[in-house]
Write an enzyme that holds these catalytic residues in place. Structure first.
Site, short mmCIF file in Angstrom:
data_model
loop_
_atom_site.label_atom_id
_atom_site.label_comp_id
_atom_site.label_asym_id
_atom_site.label_seq_id
_atom_site.Cartn_x
_atom_site.Cartn_y
_atom_site.Cartn_z
N ARG A 1 1.03 -9.43 10.90
CA ARG A 1 2.33 -8.81 11.13
C ARG A 1 3.46 -9.78 10.83
O ARG A 1 4.61 -9.38 10.70
CB ARG A 1 2.48 -8.35 12.60
CG ARG A 1 1.56 -7.25 13.08
CD ARG A 1 1.49 -6.10 12.15
NE ARG A 1 0.36 -6.21 11.23
CZ ARG A 1 0.25 -5.54 10.11
NH1 ARG A 1 1.19 -4.70 9.74
NH2 ARG A 1 -0.80 -5.70 9.32
N LYS B 1 0.81 -1.21 0.00
CA LYS B 1 0.00 0.00 0.00
C LYS B 1 0.85 1.27 0.00
O LYS B 1 0.62 2.17 -0.83
CB LYS B 1 -0.90 -0.07 1.24
CG LYS B 1 -1.21 1.20 1.94
CD LYS B 1 -2.00 0.88 3.19
CE LYS B 1 -1.12 0.72 4.40
NZ LYS B 1 -0.74 1.99 5.02
N THR B 2 1.82 1.33 0.88
CA THR B 2 2.66 2.52 0.95
C THR B 2 3.44 2.69 -0.35
O THR B 2 3.61 3.80 -0.85
CB THR B 2 3.63 2.43 2.14
OG1 THR B 2 2.89 2.01 3.28
CG2 THR B 2 4.27 3.76 2.42
N ASP C 1 -3.46 8.38 3.15
CA ASP C 1 -3.07 7.05 3.61
C ASP C 1 -3.96 6.64 4.78
O ASP C 1 -4.50 7.49 5.47
CB ASP C 1 -1.59 7.12 4.06
CG ASP C 1 -0.98 5.75 4.17
OD1 ASP C 1 -1.59 4.77 3.70
OD2 ASP C 1 0.14 5.65 4.71
N GLU C 2 -4.10 5.34 5.01
CA GLU C 2 -4.88 4.84 6.15
C GLU C 2 -6.24 5.51 6.22
O GLU C 2 -6.66 5.98 7.29
CB GLU C 2 -4.13 5.09 7.47
CG GLU C 2 -2.72 4.53 7.51
CD GLU C 2 -2.66 3.04 7.81
OE1 GLU C 2 -3.72 2.37 7.72
OE2 GLU C 2 -1.56 2.55 8.08
N GLN D 1 -8.51 -3.40 8.61
CA GLN D 1 -7.54 -2.97 9.61
C GLN D 1 -8.01 -1.73 10.35
O GLN D 1 -7.20 -0.98 10.89
CB GLN D 1 -6.18 -2.71 8.95
CG GLN D 1 -5.51 -3.98 8.45
CD GLN D 1 -4.09 -3.73 7.99
OE1 GLN D 1 -3.20 -3.49 8.80
NE2 GLN D 1 -3.88 -3.79 6.69
#
Length: 774
Positions: free
Chosen positions: A629, A33-34, A217-218, A248
């Site tokens: 994670r 994503k980033t 973002d997010e 998330q």
DNA sequence: TCGGTTCAGAGTATT
DNA sequence: TCTGAACCGA
């Protein structure tokens, strides 16, 4: 350009090269994503579609903004300074400094962090003589912040009853006080800008034209106000590029509204919805667990992660008899991993709540394994640092009563409660601030007050010729802070932190671009002054001089920086150390090996969440975050007993364990016995091995603390039954069950009983007619 | 104004 | 059990 796109998969490339239109990128955990976000920016710039200054990229944390800037700099090898990459709060701070007049603020306004805000509220309520039992300051703080995050002023808050009417009135008074003192809380930064853009059409158009591309973002973490602000900033010609993962979303409890994702899609008629589902992080069995788990959530936008990296190891799962044993087991596994050559820093231990770290730390410490705990006090939140900052704030803005009260008698200079009271009376009679009233107090206290104010004036004058770190140093010595902590027995750490503050000032001076770039800021203030001037839209309190505002002093910039970036929240780094943190703080991180501990009903999912709206689903998303994670190895563990609040609690395995595919798991302890047989929730859940009674289940489980043994949880009550954990009881409505836990005594005594089909329930012994059974 | 005692409460957290 | 805040005595 082709170099940029070379290593992207198909959907990633599509996302990066979308035309200048709105887009929603549903990016699963570990799906790059980033990378997509950064490459998108790089692509837009390197293809000449947009000038860096026409870009706005918003993140939630300074860390994320920093990472984005760094990675972008590496990718583009060009000046990233003219780009607006930052947090919502950083962005709004910048805009408010530039348009302070239009926003009705002094240019040097100070930013309150949460603790400062609470102090302001306490002071307000005390001044009003409000009963702080009926109106706890924390409640009011929450009330105010929630309202602001919904975009509501005091006058707009719905007030159905006396209580909320009263709270809204306090909210109004709080805002007035902040305005008077020239201070602004976090939510206010955003709300001010939102309101400013709402009423000032020229300014709005100015920014809408400027920001042709807004990237966020997010996105699942945005609250209503942030979304409203984004809508305000996006003009007819702007393209909003939102990246997020509804699975998330773990911050609903602090106002995040996942609904913003679907609202965005609907309200902007988003033509591009792209799913990134290929995961580059975790092995197959780990992803199977994640997918199976999250499939139990009802309200999802829908997404299934996959990988071509192979199954990898099974997920290890361990049931411990006690929390201490769980920690011991964990230490041995960690030691084995280290022996195999894993770096300690590639191993993370995750837990639901901070309280769990103690047992783990104890075991790690005994075993001599270096570890690092995330969370805790951050640099700019330390008392000594806040004291020093208060001096600086007061130099910058004498109206800041909070800063005044913090340091007027610190270090002690004989200004006691009575003097302060007199000062407050004097100030309220003139309607001014404490600083300005200091000269009017009589007596010895008054003289000391005058001396204090004189010292501030001297500091202000002398620091005018000094650079930032030298000014800070001057304050530390002239205020007496250095001397005070030198004399203190345990003041060495604090002294060191104060020295660190000087360093922080020095590095801020060397690289202010990280926060506010002075150049860009001045340019912006000038340009916007024009905009505001043209329309005569200034709404500021001051109406004098039409000259462009002078650049903000470096001290004011530094103070804003200190408020907006509280610093690291991890223990001092150093040697290669094991990472301990809550699942929340692990979001966005990844590790070779991950241990998720305390997978017990009541703990994870947390019992408090069960009574909340969609609480269980948020807990499940949290578990999803925890699982995803891990790169190679995932360990899950839970314990039959756990010391909590000074009492031993008997727990059942978390329902989440039962939601994982059995063949993806490898049990390291006997499976399917006792608590390990699984939590069976809800009326429709079937008991595993339904032929057995609950009594038999516990009976067949010898390692459970035998009921007859002296157990601190065994209690005798007047009914004549010896209530103890493990005792079978019968309830008129729920039938037969087994006592899991006992709390309280006498009339307050209650027991938790697992009734199987009906689930686990808390019952008050004084009300429930329980009979001994089995 | 300090230091000790007592008491309640104990979930996750960024800006 | 442990922590932080409130409170009281000197």
């Amino acid at each position: 350009m082709s170099r940029l796109l070379a290593h992207l998969n198909e959907p990633q490339r599509t996302a990066v090269t979308l035309p200048a239109e709105h887009a929603l990128i549903l990016a699963g955990a570990g799906s790059g994503k980033t990378r997509v976000l950064i490459t998108r920016i790089a692509w837009l710039i390197s293809t000449g579609q947009v000038h860096p200054r026409e870009l706005l990229a918003v993140t939630f944390t300074n860390k994320a903004a920093r990472e984005m800037t760094t990675r972008l700099g590496a990718l583009l090898a060009l000046e990233t300074r003219s780009m607006w990459i930052g947090t919502f709060h950083g962005l709004c701070n910048r805009m408010l400094r530039a348009h302070h007049r239009e926003a009705g603020l002094v240019q040097s306004f100070q930013i309150l962090d949460s603790a400062d805000q609470l102090a302001v509220i306490k002071r307000l309520l005390r001044g009003l003589g409000v009963d702080d039992v009926r109106f706890p300051p924390r409640n009011l703080q929450h009330f105010i912040n929630s309202a602001k995050e919904e975009g509501l002023r005091a006058s707009q808050v719905e007030t159905g009853d006396d209580y909320s009417r009263q709270m809204a009135e306090f909210y109004r008074l709080y805002d007035e006080q902040c305005q008077r003192e020239g201070v602004v809380d976090f939510a206010e930064l955003l709300l001010r800008v939102d309101e400013l853009l709402a009423r000032n059409e020229l300014l709005r158009e100015h920014y809408q034209l400027r920001f042709r591309h807004i990237l966020i973002d997010e996105f699942q973490d945005t609250n209503r106000l942030q979304y409203r602000l984004l809508k305000r900033l996006a003009g007819a010609g702007s393209a909003l590029f939102a990246v997020g993962d509804d699975d998330q979303s773990i911050y609903a409890f602090r106002g995040a509204n996942v609904g913003n994702m679907s609202a965005f899609e609907r309200e902007f008629k988003v033509p591009n919805l792209i799913r990134l589902e290929q995961n580059y992080r975790s092995h197959g069995n780990i992803l199977r667990c994640a997918n199976a788990l999250i499939a139990n959530n009802a309200h999802r936008l829908g997404k299934t992660l996959w990988t071509d990296a192979g199954h990898g190891d099974q997920v290890r799962i361990y049931e411990a008899p006690s929390d201490i044993d769980e920690a011991r087991w964990l230490v041995s596994r960690v030691q084995a991993l280290i022996d195999e050559g894993h770096a300690r820093s590639d191993i993370a231990i995750l837990y639901r709540s901070n309280a769990q770290s103690r047992v783990l730390e104890h075991a790690l410490f005994s075993a001599g394994i270096a570890y690092r705990v995330y969370g805790g006090l951050r640099f700019f939140e330390r008392a000594e640092v806040k004291h020093a900052l208060a001096y600086l704030r007061l130099m910058e803005n004498p109206g800041d009563d909070g800063a005044f009260l913090r340091i007027v008698n610190f270090p002690p200079r004989g200004i006691g409660a009575r003097t302060i009271e007199a000062l407050q009376d004097a100030a309220s009679s003139t309607g001014g601030g404490l600083h300005d009233a200091a000269g009017t107090v009589a007596g010895a206290g008054g003289a000391r007050l005058a001396a204090f104010v004189e010292m501030l004036a001297r500091l202000r004058a002398e620091s005018a010729d000094l650079d930032l770190p030298a000014s800070v140093e001057l304050v530390l010595s002239a205020s007496g802070l250095n001397a005070h902590y030198s004399a203190e027995r345990e003041g060495q750490d604090r002294l060191e932190n104060l020295r660190e503050l000087v360093n922080a000032a020095a590095s801020f001076e060397a690289d202010p671009g990280r926060g506010l770039s002075s150049e860009d800021f001045t340019a912006l203030a000038g340009g916007a002054g024009q905009v505001a001037g043209d329309g005569g839209a200034g709404a500021g309190a001051e109406t004098d001089e039409a000259a462009p505002a002078p650049a903000l002093s470096q001290l004011a910039e530094f103070l804003a920086h200190a408020s907006l970036e509280a610093g690291d929240n991890q223990a001092a780094d150093g040697a290669d150390a094991l990472q301990l943190m809550t699942v929340h703080s692990a979001k966005g991180l990844e590790f070779d090996a991950v241990f998720v501990t305390g997978l017990e009903e009541g703990l994870f999912p947390h019992e408090n969440s069960l009574s909340e709206n969609d609480g269980l689903e948020e807990e499940r998303r949290l578990m999803y975050v925890a699982i995803t994670r891990a790169r190679q190895l995932l360990h899950l563990s839970f314990s039959q007993t756990r010391m909590l609040h000074g009492q031993t609690r008997y727990s059942l395995q978390s329902r989440f364990v039962g939601e994982l595919p059995p063949d993806a798991l490898k049990w390291l302890s006997a499976k399917g016995r006792g608590a390990a047989a699984g939590w069976q929730g809800g009326a429709d859940a079937a008991w595993e091995g339904s032929g057995r009674s609950t009594t038999a289940r516990y009976g067949a489980q010898p390692q459970r603390p035998p009921a007859a043994q002296a157990d601190p949880a065994t209690r005798n009550f007047d009914r004549g039954i010896a209530y103890r954990v493990g005792q079978s009881v019968t309830h008129a409505k729920f039938g037969e069950g087994v006592i899991l836990a006992i709390e309280g005594r006498g009339e307050d005594a209650r027991v938790q009983v697992n009734f199987g089909r009906a689930g686990a329930k808390w019952l008050a012994l004084s009300l429930a007619k329980l009979q001994a059974a089995g």
